[in-house]
Design a protein around this motif. Structure first.
Motif, PDB file in Angstrom:
ATOM      1  N   ARG A   1       0.827  -1.210   0.000  1.00  0.00           N
ATOM      2  CA  ARG A   1       0.000   0.000   0.000  1.00  0.00           C
ATOM      3  C   ARG A   1       0.859   1.257   0.000  1.00  0.00           C
ATOM      4  NH1 ARG A   1      -3.910   1.534   4.911  1.00  0.00           N
ATOM      5  NH2 ARG A   1      -3.879   3.741   4.515  1.00  0.00           N
ATOM      6  N   ALA A   2       1.920   1.255   0.807  1.00  0.00           N
ATOM      7  CA  ALA A   2       2.825   2.405   0.851  1.00  0.00           C
ATOM      8  C   ALA A   2       3.495   2.619  -0.502  1.00  0.00           C
ATOM      9  CB  ALA A   2       3.865   2.209   1.938  1.00  0.00           C
TER      10      ALA A   2
ATOM     11  N   GLU B   1       0.966   4.089  -2.969  1.00  0.00           N
ATOM     12  CA  GLU B   1       0.654   5.500  -2.702  1.00  0.00           C
ATOM     13  C   GLU B   1       1.821   6.406  -3.062  1.00  0.00           C
ATOM     14  OE1 GLU B   1      -1.047   6.197   1.137  1.00  0.00           O
ATOM     15  OE2 GLU B   1      -2.532   4.610   0.864  1.00  0.00           O
TER      16      GLU B   1
ATOM     17  N   PHE C   1       1.941   6.700  -6.807  1.00  0.00           N
ATOM     18  CA  PHE C   1       0.881   7.574  -7.304  1.00  0.00           C
ATOM     19  C   PHE C   1       1.256   9.041  -7.118  1.00  0.00           C
ATOM     20  CE2 PHE C   1      -3.278   9.742  -6.923  1.00  0.00           C
ATOM     21  CZ  PHE C   1      -3.728   9.488  -8.215  1.00  0.00           C
ATOM     22  N   ILE C   2       1.855   9.387  -5.989  1.00  0.00           N
ATOM     23  CA  ILE C   2       2.285  10.769  -5.763  1.00  0.00           C
ATOM     24  C   ILE C   2       3.376  11.147  -6.756  1.00  0.00           C
ATOM     25  CG2 ILE C   2       3.367  12.339  -4.110  1.00  0.00           C
ATOM     26  CD1 ILE C   2       1.900  10.738  -1.890  1.00  0.00           C
TER      27      ILE C   2
ATOM     28  N   TYR D   1       3.178  10.798   1.842  1.00  0.00           N
ATOM     29  CA  TYR D   1       2.657   9.542   2.388  1.00  0.00           C
ATOM     30  C   TYR D   1       2.630   9.579   3.914  1.00  0.00           C
ATOM     31  CZ  TYR D   1       2.446   4.752   3.930  1.00  0.00           C
ATOM     32  OH  TYR D   1       2.097   3.611   4.600  1.00  0.00           O
TER      33      TYR D   1
ATOM     34  N   GLU E   1      -0.670   9.277   6.246  1.00  0.00           N
ATOM     35  CA  GLU E   1      -0.771   8.190   7.228  1.00  0.00           C
ATOM     36  C   GLU E   1      -1.035   8.752   8.631  1.00  0.00           C
ATOM     37  OE1 GLU E   1      -0.803   4.696   7.388  1.00  0.00           O
ATOM     38  OE2 GLU E   1      -1.343   5.168   5.328  1.00  0.00           O
TER      39      GLU E   1
ATOM     40  N   ARG F   1      -4.645   9.761   8.705  1.00  0.00           N
ATOM     41  CA  ARG F   1      -5.530   8.590   8.758  1.00  0.00           C
ATOM     42  C   ARG F   1      -5.604   8.019  10.163  1.00  0.00           C
ATOM     43  NH1 ARG F   1      -2.908   6.166   3.799  1.00  0.00           N
ATOM     44  NH2 ARG F   1      -4.233   6.897   2.135  1.00  0.00           N
TER      45      ARG F   1
END
Length: 81
Positions: free
Chosen positions: A16-17, A20, A23-24, A71, A75, A78
């Motif tokens: 997942r990291a 992400e 994507f950035i 990220y 995080e 979140r």
């Protein structure tokens, strides 16, 4: 005995990291590419020219550093909410 999901969880978090952060980085480069075409609309400016202009070691360093910071911030937000 460990559950099968317990073994997959660390790999899931790393995957997942990576997704992400990637994507950035993609957003960073797409923004650079759009800016390159907006800034230089002269004759002879092709996609290949713009790609050579934006894919440099310095831009890659900036993209990775920005992606990791982004990220970590997301995080934190979140886990806070």
């Amino acid at each position: 005995m460990q559950e099968p999901n317990a073994l997959r969880k660390p790999h899931h978090a790393v995957l997942r990291a990576l997704i992400e952060v990637a994507f950035i980085v993609f957003l960073f480069y797409s923004n650079l590419l759009m800016g390159e075409f907006t800034r230089s609309t002269g004759q002879g400016k092709s996609l290949a020219f713009a790609m050579r202009d934006i894919f440099t070691a310095r831009n890659f360093e900036i993209a990775i550093l920005s992606a990791i910071v982004g990220y970590l911030v997301f995080e934190y937000l979140r886990k806070r909410s």
